[in-house]
Write an enzyme that holds these catalytic residues in place. Structure first.
Site, PDB file in Angstrom:
ATOM      1  N   SER A  44      -6.367  -9.587   6.440  1.00  0.00           N
ATOM      2  CA  SER A  44      -7.422  -9.548   5.675  1.00  0.00           C
ATOM      3  C   SER A  44      -7.119 -10.471   4.231  1.00  0.00           C
ATOM      4  O   SER A  44      -8.193 -10.953   3.762  1.00  0.00           O
ATOM      5  CB  SER A  44      -8.034  -8.306   5.136  1.00  0.00           C
ATOM      6  OG  SER A  44      -6.770  -7.822   4.126  1.00  0.00           O
ATOM      7  N   LYS A 121      -5.579  -5.891  -1.898  1.00  0.00           N
ATOM      8  CA  LYS A 121      -6.602  -6.937  -1.933  1.00  0.00           C
ATOM      9  C   LYS A 121      -6.521  -7.699  -3.375  1.00  0.00           C
ATOM     10  O   LYS A 121      -5.544  -7.484  -3.985  1.00  0.00           O
ATOM     11  CB  LYS A 121      -8.113  -6.152  -2.156  1.00  0.00           C
ATOM     12  CG  LYS A 121      -8.332  -5.468  -0.791  1.00  0.00           C
ATOM     13  CD  LYS A 121      -8.644  -6.274   0.672  1.00  0.00           C
ATOM     14  CE  LYS A 121      -8.912  -5.219   1.649  1.00  0.00           C
ATOM     15  NZ  LYS A 121      -9.143  -6.000   2.836  1.00  0.00           N
TER      16      LYS A 121
END
Length: 280
Positions: A44, A121
């Site tokens: 990701s 993230k």
């Protein structure tokens, strides 16, 4: 009366136990207060972070909360100890001790608001801001982020990491060993932080509603935008949602080493170009 040999044997065993206990205590304190190891399990955050990158998360940057306590998840052994199991009495007030607030563009590890698992993230939205994606372009408070083309990200189409995840490709279905391509861009955030983002193709997440970030929360996104479960989807629906300040574990600033194989112990699969790579 026990012989001298028996006393020595018993004493040696106790000393070994004490040494192990002390070592575990020191390791626990080190991991709680200073640095937490983290191994990248998914794609990701490509191409900033690759599957198999190993790094240490700096817990001193943002101070301490319940999320600073260590967790241990070994499903094969039936072990599932979460930070809240140890420091749950500190959870719920969304505050921290010492440290500073995250800045836009920081790459952070945080506890998922529902599952408690560690995620990594990039901080995109700050408390009180409006975040939206329009035609694949990030907008912050209705202003588009600057985006520049930066060539093509290429990787081999093959199972990756211990989960044997196959990469998604922008150049259509690709067989094992083929050339897997994604469009690559440099996105510059309002505070001047520039970082790489990838685009696989047109999909629903390229156009989103406006997200109003609540006070005390942050909006997180992965750099591999079309292959990231992040704040664009609520946590209860399989995404991340808005991340409370207290759920942040720490900042990731440098890759220590990286393994292209299914285990970091397979040193022959280590990527020679990623030792101590700085995370931008």
């Amino acid at each position: 009366m026990a012989s001298g040999k028996q006393k020595k044997s018993g004493g040696g065993f106790l000393e070994t136990v004490k040494t192990i206990v002390y070592a575990l205590l020191i390791a626990g304190i080190f991991r709680t207060l200073f640095f937490q190891p983290f191994w990248i399990p998914s794609g990701s955050m490509k191409d900033t972070l690759l599957i198999g990158d190993f790094l240490f998360v700096n817990k001193m940057t943002y101070g301490y909360s319940y999320a600073s306590c260590p967790s241990l998840y070994l499903p094969g052994l039936g072990i599932d100890i979460d930070a809240s199991d140890i420091c749950g009495f500190l959870d719920g007030d969304n505050t921290r001790l010492f440290g500073d607030a995250p800045e836009r563009g920081d790459v952070v590890v945080f506890r998922h608001p529902v599952s408690g698992r560690d995620f990594i993230k990039r901080v995109i939205g700050l408390p009180g801001e409006r975040i939206q994606v329009r035609d694949g372009v990030l907008h912050i408070n209705d202003e588009p982020a600057e985006v520049q083309e930066d060539g093509t990200f290429v990787e081999v189409a093959e199972p990756q990491g211990p989960q044997r995840l196959r990469p998604r490709c922008g150049n259509g279905p690709v067989g094992d060993g083929g050339r897997c391509e994604k469009e690559k861009f440099v996105e510059t955030l309002p505070n001047g932080v520039a970082h790489s983002v990838l685009n696989i193709g047109k999909q629903g997440s390229d156009n989103t509603p406006v997200y109003q970030v609540p006070e005390g929360h942050y909006f997180m996104m992965g750099d591999n935008r079309d292959n990231s479960s992040d704040s664009r989807v609520p946590a209860v629906a399989g995404g991340v949602g808005f991340v409370p300040f207290e759920n942040i574990v720490g900042k990731a600033s440098r890759v220590i080493f990286s393994s292209a194989g299914s285990s970091m112990l397979y040193f022959w699969t280590w990527r020679g170009d990623r030792f101590f790579e700085r995370i931008e």
